[in-house]
Enzyme design. Structure first.
Site, PDB file in Angstrom:
ATOM      1  N   HIS A 129     -86.302  60.164 -77.565  1.00 19.57           N
ATOM      2  CA  HIS A 129     -86.512  58.984 -78.401  1.00 19.57           C
ATOM      3  C   HIS A 129     -87.972  58.827 -78.824  1.00 19.57           C
ATOM      4  O   HIS A 129     -88.258  58.224 -79.862  1.00 19.57           O
ATOM      5  CB  HIS A 129     -86.059  57.733 -77.660  1.00 19.57           C
ATOM      6  N   PHE A 375     -81.250  60.034 -70.421  1.00 20.06           N
ATOM      7  CA  PHE A 375     -82.590  60.619 -70.451  1.00 20.06           C
ATOM      8  C   PHE A 375     -83.381  60.293 -71.714  1.00 20.06           C
ATOM      9  O   PHE A 375     -84.198  61.097 -72.168  1.00 20.06           O
ATOM     10  CB  PHE A 375     -82.513  62.137 -70.260  1.00 20.06           C
ATOM     11  N   CYS A 376     -83.176  59.105 -72.273  1.00 18.44           N
ATOM     12  CA  CYS A 376     -83.865  58.699 -73.507  1.00 18.44           C
ATOM     13  C   CYS A 376     -83.700  59.768 -74.590  1.00 18.44           C
ATOM     14  O   CYS A 376     -84.606  60.028 -75.388  1.00 18.44           O
ATOM     15  CB  CYS A 376     -85.338  58.417 -73.248  1.00 18.44           C
ATOM     16  N   ALA A 377     -82.521  60.375 -74.605  1.00 20.85           N
ATOM     17  CA  ALA A 377     -82.150  61.346 -75.643  1.00 20.85           C
ATOM     18  C   ALA A 377     -80.660  61.163 -75.891  1.00 20.85           C
ATOM     19  O   ALA A 377     -79.865  62.098 -75.779  1.00 20.85           O
ATOM     20  CB  ALA A 377     -82.458  62.767 -75.189  1.00 20.85           C
ATOM     21  N   CYS A 395     -79.026  54.605 -71.140  1.00 16.31           N
ATOM     22  CA  CYS A 395     -80.052  55.363 -70.431  1.00 16.31           C
ATOM     23  C   CYS A 395     -80.514  54.579 -69.211  1.00 16.31           C
ATOM     24  O   CYS A 395     -81.120  53.517 -69.346  1.00 16.31           O
ATOM     25  CB  CYS A 395     -81.228  55.627 -71.366  1.00 16.31           C
TER      26      CYS A 395
END
Length: 458
Positions: A129, A375-377, A395
């Protein structure tokens, strides 16, 4: 002027001494065990060398660029010499700038604020992100997740060829995935970008701690990374690369340090002349300790020898992958396939397990710290899991109860400070949990799976 610097034995590289190696944690089943920190992709433990260098400097702390006194001058020299150390570590070109920031996220937001008018940005949906989201004021083209490095290059090449104008364009790409650990074809993507008159910024947050990063050799325009992933304390980051867009943009923050001259105008307003150097985007009192710690980490990794560090890490990667392959219920997540080169970041799911439950059991019953979530993805993990974008799951805050299917994954990550025993314990723990189940009951509390302290042992 000089500040005492801790010595390092250049031959020590397997593993490097890091803080926290002697920390013990309680187990829910009784007793204590040495903590196995296997969440390097989130924040790597600080190198002992870095901590010692910071402690050696602390008595000499002074205001940077702000005073004529001895300590202020010493701190200023240290700050600027750290800039040169980072430039050397990254292989910067002679006219590149090194701007100190708070983090990779801060670095990429700074660059986003410096984009020329009507700039178009190209970013793969596979990005963290930090590099997926900062481009809100630009025209953004999101590219689908590629399944091979060659497909990534072809996808970018086609998108740039179809853009239909010759205005400014920027490509943002990771060097190593924070989810799969896979290395991206950065040099090839840079060549494709430049062939179409676009520039490219490399998110090296996961690459720089594991592999040498050379701006000139990769031919990228900018590199961004964070100190807390490079074995330095929190709160420091770097944006390094081309000076022109940064020099022409309004300062990221307006204030002291960014301004070269300020004067009142006849009409009662204020006339400001901004710096054209890196100081233009470093307003306020800088984080000299954070900057010093990044430079210390750069020196420590260079002196230890990246070739040796990479070789040892690849042995650890092979051992983890071999251990997970022995458990049929485990599925390792990958974009580019099993043979793709990768750093010490591996994500997986376990059939029949909620990922948060599994990670909680690793912590509570084995003293192993890993990460679970998206995982902020989010787009990447959802693509890898084959889930619908509207499915639940956040997340770091999974909604499923222990035993229920979750839409999150488990990530184990390691690096230069990881002892062999931590890897061996992790592989053994995965096999035991899958074969025998958790030894304790767990419940969801504030969105996290935790041991039920009121429950009896299973």
């Amino acid at each position: 002027m000089s500040v005492p610097t801790a010595a390092i034995d250049p031959s020590v590289c397997a593993p490097l001494p890091v803080l926290g190696q002697d920390v013990t944690v309680p187990l829910v089943t009784g007793g204590e065990v040495g903590y196995a920190a296997l969440d390097y992709a989130a924040s790597a433990p600080a190198l002992q060398r870095v901590w010692d260098d910071v402690a050696a400097y602390a008595p000499y702390y002074g205001s940077v660029h702000r005073g004529a006194g001895y300590l202020s001058q010493l701190s200023t020299d240290l700050f600027e010499s750290s800039r040169r150390t980072v430039a050397e570590f990254l292989g910067c070109r002679a006219d590149d700038q090194v701007v100190f920031t708070r983090s990779t996220t801060d670095s990429l937001n700074l660059l986003a604020a410096a984009l020329p008018a009507d700039c178009r940005v190209y970013v793969f949906e596979t990005e963290h992100h930090a590099s997926l989201l900062p481009w809100r004021d630009a025209r953004v083209t999101y590219l689908d997740a590629p399944r091979t490095p060659a497909q990534a290059v072809a996808t970018l090449d086609r998108a740039l060829a179809d853009r239909g104008d010759t205005g400014p364009a920027l490509v943002c790409v990771t060097g190593a995935s924070n989810v799969t650990g896979e290395l991206w074809p950065v040099a090839e993507l840079a060549a494709a970008a430049h062939a179409h008159g676009a520039r490219i910024v490399l998110d090296a947050a996961q690459l720089a701690p594991h592999h040498p990063v050379d701006i000139a050799a990769l031919d990228v325009d900018w590199v961004a990374f964070s100190g807390h992933k490079l074995y330095a304390p929190f709160g420091s980051g770097v944006l390094a690369g081309r000076a022109d867009w940064l020099r022409e943009a309004e300062p990221y923050l307006a204030g002291g340090g960014a301004s070269r001259k300020v004067a009142r105008r006849a009409d009662g307003g204020v006339e400001v002349e901004w710096h054209t150097t890196a100081a233009r985007h470093e307003a306020g009192s800088p984080n000299v300790i954070g900057v010093h710690s990044i430079a210390s980490a750069c020196r420590a990794l260079t002196e230890a020898g990246f070739a040796s560090l990479v070789a040892r890490e690849q042995e650890l990667v092979a051992r983890v992958r071999a251990g997970l392959a022995e458990v049929p219920e485990v599925r390792v997540l990958s974009l580019f396939g099993d043979d793709a080169p990768r750093v010490g970041v591996i994500s997986f799911v376990v059939r029949g397990w909620n990922s948060s439950h599994f990670a909680a059991a690793l912590s509570a019953e084995y003293g192993i710290g890993v990460r679970d979530g998206l995982f902020c993805a989010h787009p990447l993990v959802r693509t890898l899991l084959g889930s619908d974008p509207q499915d639940p799951g956040e997340c770091g805050a999974p909604e499923a109860e222990p035993g229920e299917r979750s839409l999150n994954a488990i990530r184990v990550s390691f690096g230069a400070g990881t002892p062999d025993e931590h890897i061996e314990r992790f592989v053994r723990a995965v096999a035991e949990l899958v074969a025998e189940g958790a030894r304790w009951k767990y419940r969801t509390e504030d969105g996290r799976c935790v041991p039920d302290r009121g429950a009896a042992q299973v």
